[in-house]
Design a protein around this motif. Sequence first.
Motif, mmCIF file in Angstrom:
data_model
loop_
_atom_site.group_PDB
_atom_site.id
_atom_site.type_symbol
_atom_site.label_atom_id
_atom_site.label_comp_id
_atom_site.label_asym_id
_atom_site.label_seq_id
_atom_site.Cartn_x
_atom_site.Cartn_y
_atom_site.Cartn_z
ATOM 1 N N ALA A 1 0.862 -1.128 0.077
ATOM 2 C CA ALA A 1 0.100 -0.121 -0.036
ATOM 3 C C ALA A 1 0.788 1.208 0.121
ATOM 4 O O ALA A 1 0.512 2.106 -0.825
ATOM 5 N N ALA A 2 1.889 1.498 0.625
ATOM 6 C CA ALA A 2 3.067 2.368 0.835
ATOM 7 C C ALA A 2 3.568 2.792 -0.713
ATOM 8 O O ALA A 2 3.378 3.858 -0.880
ATOM 9 N N ARG A 3 3.932 1.584 -1.271
ATOM 10 C CA ARG A 3 4.428 1.832 -2.758
ATOM 11 C C ARG A 3 3.626 2.264 -3.652
ATOM 12 O O ARG A 3 3.759 3.229 -4.336
ATOM 13 N N LEU A 4 2.213 1.838 -3.700
ATOM 14 C CA LEU A 4 1.350 2.150 -4.666
ATOM 15 C C LEU A 4 0.853 3.608 -4.154
ATOM 16 O O LEU A 4 0.756 4.524 -5.203
ATOM 17 N N PHE A 5 0.655 4.058 -2.797
ATOM 18 C CA PHE A 5 0.482 5.410 -2.488
ATOM 19 C C PHE A 5 1.596 6.428 -3.000
ATOM 20 O O PHE A 5 1.113 7.539 -3.376
ATOM 21 N N ASP A 6 2.641 5.870 -2.595
ATOM 22 C CA ASP A 6 3.836 6.796 -3.274
ATOM 23 C C ASP A 6 3.928 6.979 -4.662
ATOM 24 O O ASP A 6 4.214 8.262 -4.977
ATOM 25 N N GLN A 7 3.499 5.942 -5.348
ATOM 26 C CA GLN A 7 3.708 6.362 -6.611
ATOM 27 C C GLN A 7 2.353 6.930 -7.338
ATOM 28 O O GLN A 7 2.127 7.424 -8.631
ATOM 29 N N GLY B 1 4.182 8.688 6.986
ATOM 30 C CA GLY B 1 4.970 9.335 7.689
ATOM 31 C C GLY B 1 6.439 8.842 8.363
ATOM 32 O O GLY B 1 7.398 9.300 8.051
ATOM 33 N N ARG B 2 6.116 7.582 8.939
ATOM 34 C CA ARG B 2 7.300 7.034 9.691
ATOM 35 C C ARG B 2 8.009 6.455 8.340
ATOM 36 O O ARG B 2 9.360 5.987 8.733
ATOM 37 N N ARG B 3 7.662 6.339 7.318
ATOM 38 C CA ARG B 3 8.296 5.414 6.260
ATOM 39 C C ARG B 3 8.934 6.577 5.474
ATOM 40 O O ARG B 3 9.483 6.303 4.384
ATOM 41 N N GLY B 4 8.578 7.800 5.635
ATOM 42 C CA GLY B 4 9.277 9.001 5.037
ATOM 43 C C GLY B 4 8.453 9.171 3.681
ATOM 44 O O GLY B 4 9.156 9.701 2.747
ATOM 45 N N ILE B 5 7.226 8.749 3.378
ATOM 46 C CA ILE B 5 6.566 9.049 2.322
ATOM 47 C C ILE B 5 5.828 10.284 2.527
ATOM 48 O O ILE B 5 5.048 10.263 3.476
#
Length: 83
Positions: free
Chosen positions: A32-38, A62-66
Amino acid sequence: MRSVMIELPESVLLATGQSHEEFVREAKLTLAARLFDQGRISSGKGAELCGIPRVEFLLEMGRRGIAIIQMDEEALKREFEDA
């Protein structure tokens, strides 16, 4: 709801030191983080994918720096001009 099955050797799960449930949760968050970041899914869809509240999903990003606000350079420029 659709399911996706990924086969992993038991050694991968053992190497992470996580339980099956922890691994699945982390895998969903990572996807989900990767898809959101893209910019391919919204934060709401990301939260839905992970089965967590949207606010919790945004905090995790935020914790992942995204960045949780996704603006291109032109939109950001307009935002500052309007301020």
